[in-house]
Design an enzyme around this catalytic site. Sequence first.
Site, PDB file in Angstrom:
ATOM      1  N   HIS A  49       0.845  -1.204   0.000  1.00 41.82           N
ATOM      2  CA  HIS A  49       0.000   0.000   0.000  1.00 41.82           C
ATOM      3  C   HIS A  49       0.877   1.250   0.000  1.00 41.82           C
ATOM      4  O   HIS A  49       0.701   2.158  -0.834  1.00 41.82           O
ATOM      5  CB  HIS A  49      -0.912  -0.005   1.232  1.00 41.82           C
ATOM      6  CG  HIS A  49      -1.718   1.242   1.405  1.00 41.82           C
ATOM      7  ND1 HIS A  49      -3.072   1.304   1.147  1.00 41.82           N
ATOM      8  CD2 HIS A  49      -1.371   2.500   1.818  1.00 41.82           C
ATOM      9  CE1 HIS A  49      -3.514   2.534   1.389  1.00 41.82           C
ATOM     10  NE2 HIS A  49      -2.494   3.271   1.803  1.00 41.82           N
ATOM     11  N   GLU A  50       1.816   1.284   0.932  1.00 37.53           N
ATOM     12  CA  GLU A  50       2.690   2.453   1.028  1.00 37.53           C
ATOM     13  C   GLU A  50       3.610   2.567  -0.183  1.00 37.53           C
ATOM     14  O   GLU A  50       3.874   3.679  -0.672  1.00 37.53           O
ATOM     15  CB  GLU A  50       3.520   2.386   2.324  1.00 37.53           C
ATOM     16  CG  GLU A  50       2.697   2.378   3.604  1.00 37.53           C
ATOM     17  CD  GLU A  50       1.782   3.585   3.747  1.00 37.53           C
ATOM     18  OE1 GLU A  50       2.067   4.636   3.123  1.00 37.53           O
ATOM     19  OE2 GLU A  50       0.782   3.500   4.476  1.00 37.53           O
TER      20      GLU A  50
ATOM     21  N   HIS B 248       1.863   4.293  -3.058  1.00 33.74           N
ATOM     22  CA  HIS B 248       1.940   5.759  -2.976  1.00 33.74           C
ATOM     23  C   HIS B 248       3.317   6.250  -3.423  1.00 33.74           C
ATOM     24  O   HIS B 248       3.431   7.202  -4.196  1.00 33.74           O
ATOM     25  CB  HIS B 248       1.707   6.224  -1.540  1.00 33.74           C
ATOM     26  CG  HIS B 248       0.318   6.013  -1.036  1.00 33.74           C
ATOM     27  ND1 HIS B 248      -0.798   6.324  -1.778  1.00 33.74           N
ATOM     28  CD2 HIS B 248      -0.144   5.536   0.161  1.00 33.74           C
ATOM     29  CE1 HIS B 248      -1.891   6.043  -1.071  1.00 33.74           C
ATOM     30  NE2 HIS B 248      -1.512   5.565   0.101  1.00 33.74           N
TER      31      HIS B 248
END
Length: 213
Positions: A53-54, A57
């Site tokens: 997820h990170e 980004h």
Amino acid sequence: MFKFTSSEVRDLIIAFVVISLCFAIVNAGRDISGILSTLPIVMVGVGAGFILHELGHKFVSMKYGYWAEFKLWPQGLIFALITSFFGFVFAAPGAVYTYANHMTDEINGKISIAGPIVNIILALVFLGIATMVYPSALYSEGTALIFIICAVGYSINSFLAVFNLLPIGNLDGSKVLTWNFGIWLVTIAIAAILTGLSMTIGVQNIVRLILGF
């Protein structure tokens, strides 16, 4: 090209361990032995879900030429740990900070939606694997463990997607909503359906429906 600072790697590891512990507490309650036995299983879903997820980004930020770095939010970790004892996890251990002098709502929205999309894809991948192994999981302990890991991975990633898409505070949903209401609505609807199915009928019954059992 992906670049990580030593402090960023440290923050990611700390956040990963604490968030994994939080989800283990939610699944096992306050039973220490249950938490310890659940933790390795949960770590697979959280590890894939949280880290990727990170990185989602970070990847999109760097694609647009910005420097991006994950930073820990200690207060968020403590709050997540506290909420886990009440049966849910407020998963806000930190965030990827994108450094830019100017950023349009569109770019900010695309960077923000990358994380939840990763979680949705991971949830579907875990569900697909769970579906494939389910028939043999009825007879094999090893395959049954794979099914359990995938079921937990599906549940955690679908939850992470819908949670991060909530249009509150500094969560991803606020930035996606500012950019494009239609995209936000479709994405959070998909995440909410996946999460709702997990919380109501359960992953095993979802798989059985897919297989026609």
